[in-house]
Write a protein that holds these residues in place. Structure first.
Motif, PDB file in Angstrom:
ATOM      1  N   ASN A 226       0.822  -1.212   0.000  1.00  0.00           N
ATOM      2  CA  ASN A 226       0.000   0.000   0.000  1.00  0.00           C
ATOM      3  C   ASN A 226       0.860   1.267   0.000  1.00  0.00           C
ATOM      4  OD1 ASN A 226      -3.010  -0.259   0.003  1.00  0.00           O
ATOM      5  ND2 ASN A 226      -2.572  -1.744   1.609  1.00  0.00           N
ATOM      6  N   ILE A 227       1.965   1.233   0.754  1.00  0.00           N
ATOM      7  CA  ILE A 227       2.890   2.368   0.757  1.00  0.00           C
ATOM      8  C   ILE A 227       3.474   2.572  -0.635  1.00  0.00           C
ATOM      9  CG2 ILE A 227       5.155   3.130   1.580  1.00  0.00           C
ATOM     10  CD1 ILE A 227       4.422   1.927   4.323  1.00  0.00           C
ATOM     11  N   ALA A 228       3.853   1.457  -1.277  1.00  0.00           N
ATOM     12  CA  ALA A 228       4.416   1.541  -2.623  1.00  0.00           C
ATOM     13  C   ALA A 228       3.405   2.122  -3.609  1.00  0.00           C
ATOM     14  CB  ALA A 228       4.867   0.154  -3.082  1.00  0.00           C
ATOM     15  N   LEU A 229       2.144   1.763  -3.464  1.00  0.00           N
ATOM     16  CA  LEU A 229       1.109   2.321  -4.342  1.00  0.00           C
ATOM     17  C   LEU A 229       0.927   3.813  -4.095  1.00  0.00           C
ATOM     18  CD1 LEU A 229      -1.658  -0.447  -4.279  1.00  0.00           C
ATOM     19  CD2 LEU A 229      -0.018   0.020  -6.087  1.00  0.00           C
ATOM     20  N   GLN A 230       0.885   4.202  -2.821  1.00  0.00           N
ATOM     21  CA  GLN A 230       0.663   5.614  -2.495  1.00  0.00           C
ATOM     22  C   GLN A 230       1.777   6.497  -3.061  1.00  0.00           C
ATOM     23  OE1 GLN A 230       2.000   6.919   1.180  1.00  0.00           O
ATOM     24  NE2 GLN A 230       0.533   8.583   1.441  1.00  0.00           N
ATOM     25  N   ILE A 231       3.016   6.052  -2.898  1.00  0.00           N
ATOM     26  CA  ILE A 231       4.143   6.839  -3.412  1.00  0.00           C
ATOM     27  C   ILE A 231       4.037   6.996  -4.922  1.00  0.00           C
ATOM     28  CG2 ILE A 231       6.645   6.823  -3.769  1.00  0.00           C
ATOM     29  CD1 ILE A 231       6.876   5.459  -1.012  1.00  0.00           C
ATOM     30  N   ARG A 232       3.682   5.926  -5.606  1.00  0.00           N
ATOM     31  CA  ARG A 232       3.601   6.001  -7.062  1.00  0.00           C
ATOM     32  C   ARG A 232       2.413   6.834  -7.528  1.00  0.00           C
ATOM     33  NH1 ARG A 232       6.569   2.052  -5.488  1.00  0.00           N
ATOM     34  NH2 ARG A 232       8.337   1.333  -6.753  1.00  0.00           N
ATOM     35  N   GLU A 233       1.348   6.875  -6.766  1.00  0.00           N
ATOM     36  CA  GLU A 233       0.234   7.765  -7.118  1.00  0.00           C
ATOM     37  C   GLU A 233       0.678   9.228  -7.090  1.00  0.00           C
ATOM     38  OE1 GLU A 233      -3.361   4.856  -5.454  1.00  0.00           O
ATOM     39  OE2 GLU A 233      -2.703   6.589  -4.282  1.00  0.00           O
ATOM     40  N   LEU A 234       1.423   9.590  -6.068  1.00  0.00           N
ATOM     41  CA  LEU A 234       1.928  10.965  -5.965  1.00  0.00           C
ATOM     42  C   LEU A 234       2.934  11.261  -7.076  1.00  0.00           C
ATOM     43  CD1 LEU A 234       2.381  11.055  -2.082  1.00  0.00           C
ATOM     44  CD2 LEU A 234       0.692  12.357  -3.390  1.00  0.00           C
ATOM     45  N   LEU A 235       3.798  10.289  -7.369  1.00  0.00           N
ATOM     46  CA  LEU A 235       4.799  10.488  -8.413  1.00  0.00           C
ATOM     47  C   LEU A 235       4.161  10.546  -9.801  1.00  0.00           C
ATOM     48  CD1 LEU A 235       7.591   8.144  -7.018  1.00  0.00           C
ATOM     49  CD2 LEU A 235       7.808  10.616  -7.380  1.00  0.00           C
ATOM     50  N   MET A 236       3.133   9.756 -10.032  1.00  0.00           N
ATOM     51  CA  MET A 236       2.455   9.813 -11.327  1.00  0.00           C
ATOM     52  C   MET A 236       1.798  11.175 -11.542  1.00  0.00           C
ATOM     53  SD  MET A 236       0.864   6.040 -12.205  1.00  0.00           S
ATOM     54  CE  MET A 236       0.201   5.652 -10.584  1.00  0.00           C
ATOM     55  N   ALA A 237       1.237  11.745 -10.484  1.00  0.00           N
ATOM     56  CA  ALA A 237       0.652  13.079 -10.600  1.00  0.00           C
ATOM     57  C   ALA A 237       1.737  14.105 -10.923  1.00  0.00           C
ATOM     58  CB  ALA A 237      -0.068  13.448  -9.309  1.00  0.00           C
ATOM     59  N   TYR A 238       2.912  13.932 -10.336  1.00  0.00           N
ATOM     60  CA  TYR A 238       4.031  14.865 -10.563  1.00  0.00           C
ATOM     61  C   TYR A 238       4.571  14.737 -11.990  1.00  0.00           C
ATOM     62  CZ  TYR A 238       8.616  17.090  -9.899  1.00  0.00           C
ATOM     63  OH  TYR A 238       9.721  17.900 -10.018  1.00  0.00           O
ATOM     64  N   PHE A 239       4.664  13.506 -12.503  1.00  0.00           N
ATOM     65  CA  PHE A 239       5.268  13.255 -13.816  1.00  0.00           C
ATOM     66  C   PHE A 239       4.232  13.099 -14.928  1.00  0.00           C
ATOM     67  CE2 PHE A 239       8.843  11.831 -11.093  1.00  0.00           C
ATOM     68  CZ  PHE A 239       9.883  12.511 -11.718  1.00  0.00           C
ATOM     69  N   ILE A 240       3.034  13.585 -14.706  1.00  0.00           N
ATOM     70  CA  ILE A 240       1.961  13.336 -15.669  1.00  0.00           C
ATOM     71  C   ILE A 240       2.265  13.899 -17.054  1.00  0.00           C
ATOM     72  CG2 ILE A 240       0.613  15.410 -15.108  1.00  0.00           C
ATOM     73  CD1 ILE A 240      -1.888  13.459 -15.283  1.00  0.00           C
ATOM     74  N   GLU A 241       3.084  14.943 -17.129  1.00  0.00           N
ATOM     75  CA  GLU A 241       3.436  15.528 -18.426  1.00  0.00           C
ATOM     76  C   GLU A 241       4.596  14.807 -19.108  1.00  0.00           C
ATOM     77  OE1 GLU A 241       1.606  17.836 -19.774  1.00  0.00           O
ATOM     78  OE2 GLU A 241       0.335  17.994 -17.984  1.00  0.00           O
ATOM     79  N   ASN A 242       5.262  13.930 -18.377  1.00  0.00           N
ATOM     80  CA  ASN A 242       6.373  13.158 -18.946  1.00  0.00           C
ATOM     81  C   ASN A 242       5.862  11.744 -19.220  1.00  0.00           C
ATOM     82  OD1 ASN A 242       8.701  11.570 -19.371  1.00  0.00           O
ATOM     83  ND2 ASN A 242       9.962  12.982 -18.168  1.00  0.00           N
ATOM     84  N   LYS A 243       5.422  11.512 -20.445  1.00  0.00           N
ATOM     85  CA  LYS A 243       4.717  10.269 -20.761  1.00  0.00           C
ATOM     86  C   LYS A 243       5.548   9.020 -20.492  1.00  0.00           C
ATOM     87  CE  LYS A 243       1.800   8.094 -24.269  1.00  0.00           C
ATOM     88  NZ  LYS A 243       2.277   6.741 -23.941  1.00  0.00           N
ATOM     89  N   GLU A 244       6.834   9.058 -20.847  1.00  0.00           N
ATOM     90  CA  GLU A 244       7.669   7.869 -20.656  1.00  0.00           C
ATOM     91  C   GLU A 244       7.789   7.500 -19.187  1.00  0.00           C
ATOM     92  OE1 GLU A 244      10.915   7.105 -24.006  1.00  0.00           O
ATOM     93  OE2 GLU A 244      11.267   8.969 -22.929  1.00  0.00           O
ATOM     94  N   VAL A 245       8.075   8.482 -18.349  1.00  0.00           N
ATOM     95  CA  VAL A 245       8.211   8.213 -16.917  1.00  0.00           C
ATOM     96  C   VAL A 245       6.864   7.817 -16.328  1.00  0.00           C
ATOM     97  CG1 VAL A 245       8.815   9.203 -14.679  1.00  0.00           C
ATOM     98  CG2 VAL A 245      10.192   9.754 -16.698  1.00  0.00           C
ATOM     99  N   TYR A 246       5.813   8.530 -16.730  1.00  0.00           N
ATOM    100  CA  TYR A 246       4.469   8.221 -16.232  1.00  0.00           C
ATOM    101  C   TYR A 246       4.091   6.783 -16.569  1.00  0.00           C
ATOM    102  CZ  TYR A 246      -0.581   8.408 -15.566  1.00  0.00           C
ATOM    103  OH  TYR A 246      -1.870   8.152 -15.156  1.00  0.00           O
TER     104      TYR A 246
END
Length: 333
Positions: A226-246
């Motif tokens: 669950n911690i791993a999912l939460q961190i990636r949710e925040l990171l996906m929001a941050y990198f949403i404009e970078n398609k490859e990283v997202y």
């Protein structure tokens, strides 16, 4: 008086680690370098002898150790944010209060590399994982590539915190959402990786101690996932404009979520609501999947006889290595 601006700031977070903190501090202060470095200790209102041990060390190194004593416990993440703000070095290294370094030249080797390679943001190395409660040990990063990028890191977190050295200030101020992550290491390494490649050194130069009282080690499988999912949710929001990283983060998110669903399924009755919540959480990031497709992905694939034998053999080898490792002493500085 503090020394001139240091080349490296070593960040050490601690809370009730009287059994380990002295070894951690000693391993930092015994580093042999041709540059100045400082140690920033964030003591989060420990109620044992941790604070007294830290003060004794600071008394001997007034120009090199900064001791930050929180009067009230602020929690792991806020302790990091506050302590990180005091770092002044060109580079930041991390050694938490229950880990320790084992090589006197660790900082020098990593700084030399980053000084010579300005296109790299981060340098890390192999560590010895010490499972203290069992007395077993293992080496990290088997098969690790020497040079990687943000896309590799977005797919999986392979950097042990105690091994990392990174350039300070690459991304400016910590993002607002940073205070909401449960563990800071993956987030900060991914933020740094936007600005340069990542280099891996094969020599083990630290011990990562895992034990019951450690925040991450004590978490159960479902909590870790669950911690791993939460961190990636925040990171996906941050990198949403970078398609490859997202997309790389999204792929990792799917694998973690499916592992969590399988874990809940194995728990039997009473987990139906948790499974449903995790499925809904996953489908928010994969709206193109139908419910039937998701259910098919959740099924654990059947193994052939050969695959079962191979899995059993690997398990036996792993257990054998763990047993032998109990008789191998931990390295000293």
């Amino acid at each position: 008086m503090m020394q001139a601006i240091p080349k490296v700031s070593v960040l050490m977070l601690t809370y009730n680690q009287e059994r380990y903190i002295e070894k951690a501090i000693r391993s930092v202060m015994r580093q042999e370098t041709d540059f100045p470095f400082e140690l920033i200790i964030g003591n989060d209102a420990s109620n044992d002898e941790t604070g007294a041990i830290c003060r004794a060390w600071q008394d001997n190194y007034l120009d090199r150790i900064v001791l930050l004593n929180n009067e009230q416990n602020v929690g792991f993440q806020q302790n990091f944010i506050q302590s990180y703000a005091h770092c002044r070095g060109t580079y930041v290294a991390i050694c938490e209060g229950d880990d320790f370094w084992t090589n006197r030249h660790k900082l020098q080797r990593q700084v030399d590399f980053l000084d010579a390679h300005p296109d790299y943001s981060t340098c890390f190395h192999r560590v010895i994982n010490y499972f203290q409660d069992k007395g077993t040990k293992s080496l990290s990063n088997g098969g690790q590539k020497e040079d990687t990028t943000i896309l590799d890191l977005a797919r999986s977190n392979y950097i042990s915190n105690v091994s990392a050295l990174f350039r300070r200030g690459l991304f400016g101020e910590l993002p607002e959402w940073f205070s909401r992550v449960s563990t800071y290491d993956y987030a900060i390494h991914l933020l740094n990786a936007q600005y340069g490649k990542i280099h891996y050194m094969k020599t083990p130069m630290a011990v990562y101690r895992q034990h019951r009282s450690a925040i991450w080690s004590e978490a159960g499988t479902d909590k870790k996932l669950n911690i791993a999912l939460q961190i990636r949710e925040l990171l996906m929001a941050y990198f949403i404009e970078n398609k490859e990283v997202y997309d790389a983060l999204r792929g990792a998110y799917a694998s973690i979520a499916i592992s969590l669903i399988r874990y809940y399924s194995s728990a039997g009755k009473g987990s139906e609501e948790l499974i449903s919540e995790t499925e809904s959480r996953l489908l928010r990031y994969f709206p193109e999947w139908t419910v039937e497709e998701l259910k098919a992905r959740e099924k654990i694939p059947s193994l052939t006889t050969g695959q079962q034998l191979e899995k059993y053999t690997m398990l036996c080898l792993k257990q054998g290595r763990a047993l032998v490792s109990r008789f191998i002493p931990l390295p000293r500085m």
